[in-house]
Design a protein around this motif. Sequence first.
Motif, PDB file in Angstrom:
ATOM      1  N   LYS A 227       0.808  -1.280   0.176  1.00 33.07           N
ATOM      2  CA  LYS A 227      -0.145  -0.029   0.008  1.00 33.07           C
ATOM      3  C   LYS A 227       0.954   1.198  -0.038  1.00 33.07           C
ATOM      4  N   ASN A 228       0.222   2.182  -0.195  1.00 29.48           N
ATOM      5  CA  ASN A 228       0.930   3.704  -0.322  1.00 29.48           C
ATOM      6  C   ASN A 228       0.025   4.844   0.396  1.00 29.48           C
ATOM      7  N   LYS A 229       0.553   5.425   1.174  1.00 24.61           N
ATOM      8  CA  LYS A 229      -0.232   6.375   1.704  1.00 24.61           C
ATOM      9  C   LYS A 229       0.246   7.790   1.476  1.00 24.61           C
ATOM     10  N   VAL A 230      -0.840   8.373   0.696  1.00 23.74           N
ATOM     11  CA  VAL A 230      -0.297   9.751   0.220  1.00 23.74           C
ATOM     12  C   VAL A 230      -0.969  10.989   0.591  1.00 23.74           C
ATOM     13  N   SER A 231      -0.473  12.044   0.606  1.00 26.86           N
ATOM     14  CA  SER A 231      -1.165  13.400   1.181  1.00 26.86           C
ATOM     15  C   SER A 231      -2.210  13.959   0.134  1.00 26.86           C
ATOM     16  N   VAL A 232      -3.396  14.045   0.611  1.00 23.14           N
ATOM     17  CA  VAL A 232      -4.582  14.828  -0.198  1.00 23.14           C
ATOM     18  C   VAL A 232      -5.022  16.098   0.853  1.00 23.14           C
ATOM     19  N   LYS A 233      -5.842  16.874   0.095  1.00 23.15           N
ATOM     20  CA  LYS A 233      -6.158  18.123   0.717  1.00 23.15           C
ATOM     21  C   LYS A 233      -7.035  17.487   1.899  1.00 23.15           C
ATOM     22  N   GLY A 234      -6.622  18.256   3.052  1.00 22.59           N
ATOM     23  CA  GLY A 234      -7.473  17.507   4.140  1.00 22.59           C
ATOM     24  C   GLY A 234      -7.077  16.566   4.828  1.00 22.59           C
ATOM     25  N   GLY A 235      -6.091  15.648   4.413  1.00 20.33           N
ATOM     26  CA  GLY A 235      -5.820  14.521   5.025  1.00 20.33           C
ATOM     27  C   GLY A 235      -4.775  13.387   4.211  1.00 20.33           C
ATOM     28  N   THR A 236      -5.292  12.273   4.271  1.00 17.43           N
ATOM     29  CA  THR A 236      -4.247  11.479   3.539  1.00 17.43           C
ATOM     30  C   THR A 236      -5.204  10.399   2.705  1.00 17.43           C
ATOM     31  N   LYS A 237      -4.694   9.570   2.002  1.00 20.42           N
ATOM     32  CA  LYS A 237      -5.366   8.744   1.323  1.00 20.42           C
ATOM     33  C   LYS A 237      -4.574   7.656   0.747  1.00 20.42           C
ATOM     34  N   GLU A 238      -5.120   6.114   0.951  1.00 20.26           N
ATOM     35  CA  GLU A 238      -4.610   5.089   0.706  1.00 20.26           C
ATOM     36  C   GLU A 238      -4.469   4.720  -0.674  1.00 20.26           C
ATOM     37  N   LYS A 239      -3.653   4.088  -1.556  1.00 19.50           N
ATOM     38  CA  LYS A 239      -3.686   3.743  -2.941  1.00 19.50           C
ATOM     39  C   LYS A 239      -2.924   2.616  -3.005  1.00 19.50           C
ATOM     40  N   ASP A 240      -2.690   1.875  -4.247  1.00 13.34           N
ATOM     41  CA  ASP A 240      -1.908   0.884  -4.474  1.00 13.34           C
ATOM     42  C   ASP A 240      -0.424   1.550  -4.683  1.00 13.34           C
ATOM     43  N   ILE A 241       0.463   0.686  -4.299  1.00 11.95           N
ATOM     44  CA  ILE A 241       1.914   1.216  -4.534  1.00 11.95           C
ATOM     45  C   ILE A 241       2.193   1.383  -5.848  1.00 11.95           C
ATOM     46  N   LYS A 242       3.540   2.194  -6.078  1.00 13.47           N
ATOM     47  CA  LYS A 242       3.677   2.561  -7.415  1.00 13.47           C
ATOM     48  C   LYS A 242       4.032   1.502  -8.214  1.00 13.47           C
ATOM     49  N   ASN A 243       3.517   1.600  -9.459  1.00  5.16           N
ATOM     50  CA  ASN A 243       3.704   0.400 -10.462  1.00  5.16           C
ATOM     51  C   ASN A 243       2.726  -0.770 -10.155  1.00  5.16           C
ATOM     52  N   SER A 244       2.129  -0.545  -8.928  1.00 10.79           N
ATOM     53  CA  SER A 244       1.243  -1.665  -8.737  1.00 10.79           C
ATOM     54  C   SER A 244       1.824  -2.867  -8.633  1.00 10.79           C
ATOM     55  N   LYS A 245       3.152  -3.026  -7.994  1.00  8.64           N
ATOM     56  CA  LYS A 245       3.788  -4.350  -7.714  1.00  8.64           C
ATOM     57  C   LYS A 245       3.919  -4.452  -6.225  1.00  8.64           C
ATOM     58  N   ASN A 246       3.407  -5.416  -5.913  1.00 11.61           N
ATOM     59  CA  ASN A 246       3.504  -5.539  -4.347  1.00 11.61           C
ATOM     60  C   ASN A 246       5.001  -6.196  -4.277  1.00 11.61           C
ATOM     61  N   ARG A 247       5.392  -5.810  -3.042  1.00 16.55           N
ATOM     62  CA  ARG A 247       7.261  -6.271  -2.863  1.00 16.55           C
ATOM     63  C   ARG A 247       7.009  -6.982  -1.556  1.00 16.55           C
ATOM     64  N   LEU A 248       7.387  -8.390  -1.554  1.00 16.10           N
ATOM     65  CA  LEU A 248       7.677  -9.105  -0.210  1.00 16.10           C
ATOM     66  C   LEU A 248       9.107  -9.632  -0.236  1.00 16.10           C
ATOM     67  N   PHE A 249      10.085  -8.902   0.640  1.00 13.90           N
ATOM     68  CA  PHE A 249      11.447  -9.418   0.790  1.00 13.90           C
ATOM     69  C   PHE A 249      11.794  -9.549   2.400  1.00 13.90           C
ATOM     70  N   TYR A 250      13.048  -9.944   2.419  1.00 12.72           N
ATOM     71  CA  TYR A 250      13.654 -10.146   3.666  1.00 12.72           C
ATOM     72  C   TYR A 250      14.071  -8.943   4.339  1.00 12.72           C
ATOM     73  N   VAL A 251      14.132  -8.746   5.417  1.00 12.68           N
ATOM     74  CA  VAL A 251      14.715  -7.491   6.180  1.00 12.68           C
ATOM     75  C   VAL A 251      15.631  -7.987   7.272  1.00 12.68           C
ATOM     76  N   PRO A 252      16.676  -7.265   7.660  1.00  9.16           N
ATOM     77  CA  PRO A 252      17.731  -7.718   8.835  1.00  9.16           C
ATOM     78  C   PRO A 252      16.938  -8.281  10.193  1.00  9.16           C
ATOM     79  N   LYS A 253      17.392  -8.872  10.772  1.00  7.27           N
ATOM     80  CA  LYS A 253      16.988  -9.395  12.126  1.00  7.27           C
ATOM     81  C   LYS A 253      17.076  -8.345  13.084  1.00  7.27           C
TER      82      LYS A 253
END
Length: 356
Positions: A227-253
Amino acid sequence: MAGYKREVRAGVWRLEYQVDGEKFSQNVKAKNDKEANKILALFIAEVENGKYRKDTGMTFTELAQLFIDKYATDNLSPTTLRDYKNRLNKYICKEIGTTKITKLKRLQIQELANKLVKEYNLSSKTAKNDIALISSILNKGIEWDYLDYNVADKISIPKNFEKQKKKVVLYSYDEIKTFLEKLEQLEDKELQIAIYTSFYTGARRGEVMALTFNDFNFKRCSIDFNKNKVSVKGGTKEKDIKNSKNRLFYVPKVYINKVEEYYKQLGKPKKETKLFKMHPDTFSKEFKEFLSDNNLRNINLKDLRALNESILVNKGLDVVSVAKRLGHLPSTATNYYLDQIPEEDKKASEILENLF
């Protein structure tokens, strides 16, 4: 009725023609009666063939407003919509806004492109984007039967050799070490975890702000950006992430441990709970304040993304894997959703885990 013409003043003739009860007329320039007759014949032929378009008197600004109201608002992201409005208000409508759309000429658009670069000192890329916006608006004008052709296509964008590209100087390894030491001491845990997330994942600001605890797998040390949380007039809005490609990956312990500890400090809320309550703009502002309070060199949040990329590439991870991890295009690595984490991505996590 048959076609009719009359000279309204020296060299200017009024042409009139009526078909199926609808009257068509226009003023044209002609040197004499003979030339006026030829133009009248062409005028009648255009009307009868359905190729003549009445001049509605609509200006470019009026068409641009229709474009925003009837198309852009419902079909473009809030960020893109805001960008388009800024572009229109800053230079475009100032230069061609009062011109009737039927009177716009390709040379006029070319002159505007030249002016954007040479007088307003915009980069060639920015000028190209402005002309592309004009072209999109005129294309809608064609689609909505206000125009027959687009005078903003095939425009040459001049090079701006005077405009120096802003050079981003990323943190050195010594600066990164100091940065992480100061971050570890930060008492505001929400801001601390948000900055850690940007540093260790290289994600975009809106992607970080949209995270829920459900997007983490503490046992597998993985994170899912969807997901992607963006600024809009009066608050925020959620939309699909850029290029609409979800990303699942490892992160450091080391990073996962911090997020898990933060989760416990919040009283183990529901997994769909957002990690961060702050507005995306607040995140940017407080990041700057954190740097200033700790006498760290001023950089932007997106520089952490570039820093993450630079570290991974310099430590030997191949560019395609880095591109896939960060959601860059073009790259074949971002053409599909990762249902399972590839073993190659573990290298990225190990690099960030053992940075020092």
